[in-house]
Write an enzyme that holds these catalytic residues in place. Structure first.
Site, PDB file in Angstrom:
ATOM      1  CE  LYS A 181      37.654  42.247   1.719  1.00 29.15           C
ATOM      2  NZ  LYS A 181      38.041  41.166   2.373  1.00 29.15           N
TER       3      LYS A 181
ATOM      4  CD  GLN B 109      39.690  40.492   5.663  1.00 35.93           C
ATOM      5  OE1 GLN B 109      38.819  41.343   4.952  1.00 35.93           O
ATOM      6  NE2 GLN B 109      40.586  40.121   5.063  1.00 35.93           N
TER       7      GLN B 109
ATOM      8  CG  ASP C  86      34.350  36.194   1.889  1.00 36.16           C
ATOM      9  OD1 ASP C  86      34.474  37.097   1.020  1.00 36.16           O
ATOM     10  OD2 ASP C  86      34.967  36.305   2.947  1.00 36.16           O
TER      11      ASP C  86
END
Ligand code: NAP
Length: 297
Positions: free
Chosen positions: A56, A100, A123
């Site tokens: 990422k 994460q 997200d």
């Protein structure tokens, strides 16, 4: 039978087009003094998470973003993690925050997600964004299901009026994907581990999305001839090979189009994370972005 092998949908090519468009957007925003900023929070030493975060980080840098990774020890407390998130919420140079997952077991991921500024929740997991998706309101939505929709748009797979089976009902993939398909006027069946006769649900569907995590669950003879098959599953075989939830070789003989694993949905997930971050930057900075028409891969 469709009589010929399915068209293979090239997720890498579609993702490259999304990433090129995001790069252009990032240049546009940077020229106006708002370089998109992405902060990735990594707690602990989970090896798979380290790889995801590295990927990422690289993709965001290539897109022209200001990217920083906040590495916290596995012993970080809930309060320390939420304080770190609050600091990123308050930092005007950060437009997207990604925590994460999974977090170490002693941490409550749902509470951390709720601590995010919903406008920076790239997200798409904050309850305010979940509600926006449900209500058809603007918001930030989960990257993997958004990537599935983008793949359909870029590869001549219309959703309008189609019968779609989504297998898997997780918060991350299946449920948001079902809502996104519904928003595109598909007729959606959301299947799961308690669904009776999954084979006949799939047989009735013109589009099948498998997001389960069971290698080879969907057999070729379940596929309606000519159907589009989107395989989200990522499973490691005992030989270490990465495979999807669909028996690819069997499905090739029946489907009209199919995504491979790897090289299908996977590359779209990071591309959509970048797209969400650029969109969050534009919204936070009050800049209207032109929405580019979908381009084919
Ligand atoms: P998850 O949270 O474990 O959810 C799995 C879903 O599959 C659940 O809803 C479960 O039903 C359902 N299920 C399990 N066994 C089933 C069966 N035999 N028949 C029908 N449904 C069944 O998984 P997830 O996070 O959604 O991920 C799903 C897969 O996608 C995994 O392989 C994951 O690695 C992959 N993935 C890929 C990407 C990507 O970027 N390509 C991103 C995210 C996830 P119940 O609800 O009834 O338990």
């Amino acid at each position: 039978m469709s009589g010929s092998a399915a068209r293979i949908i090239d997720g890498k090519a579609s993702a490259a087009l999304v990433r090129a468009a995001v790069r252009e957007t990032a240049l546009h925003l940077t020229a106006r003094g708002h370089r998109p900023g992405l902060a990735v929070v990594l707690v602990g030493e989970d090896p798979a998470s380290q790889v995801y975060v590295r990927n990422k980080d690289r993709a965001a840098s290539e897109a022209g973003f200001d990217v920083r990774t906040l590495r916290l020890p596995a012993t970080t407390t809930q309060e320390e993690l939420e304080r770190a998130v609050a600091g990123l919420n308050a930092d005007a140079s950060v437009h997207g925050i990604l925590v994460q997952l999974p977090l170490p077991k002693h941490l409550d991921a749902a509470r951390v997600v709720c601590a995010l500024d919903p406008a920076k929740d790239v997200d798409g997991l904050h309850p305010q964004n979940v509600a926006a998706l449900m209500m058809g309101a603007p918001g930030l939505f989960p990257c993997t299901p958004a990537g599935c929709i983008e793949l359909c748009d870029r590869n001549d797979i219309p959703l309008e009026g189609r019968r779609v089976a989504v297998i898997g009902r997780s918060l991350l993939v299946g449920k948001p994907l079902a809502l996104m398909c519904l928003a595109r006027n598909a007729t959606v069946t959301l299947a799961h581990s308690r669904t009776r006769d999954l084979a006949s649900v799939v047989r009735e569907s013109e589009i099948v999305v498998a997001a389960v995590g069971v290698a080879g669950l969907v057999r070729g003879d379940w596929i309606r001839p000519g159907a589009a098959v989107i395989d989200v599953g990522m499973n490691r075989t005992s030989e270490g090979k990465l495979v999807g939830d669909v028996c690819f070789d069997e499905a090739m003989a029946r489907a009209g189009a199919i995504t491979p694993v790897p090289g299908g949905v996977g590359p779209m997930t990071i591309a959509m994370l970048l797209k969400n971050t650029a969109a969050a930057c534009a919204t936070l900075c009050g800049i209207a972005l032109e929405v580019a028409a979908p381009r084919k891969s």
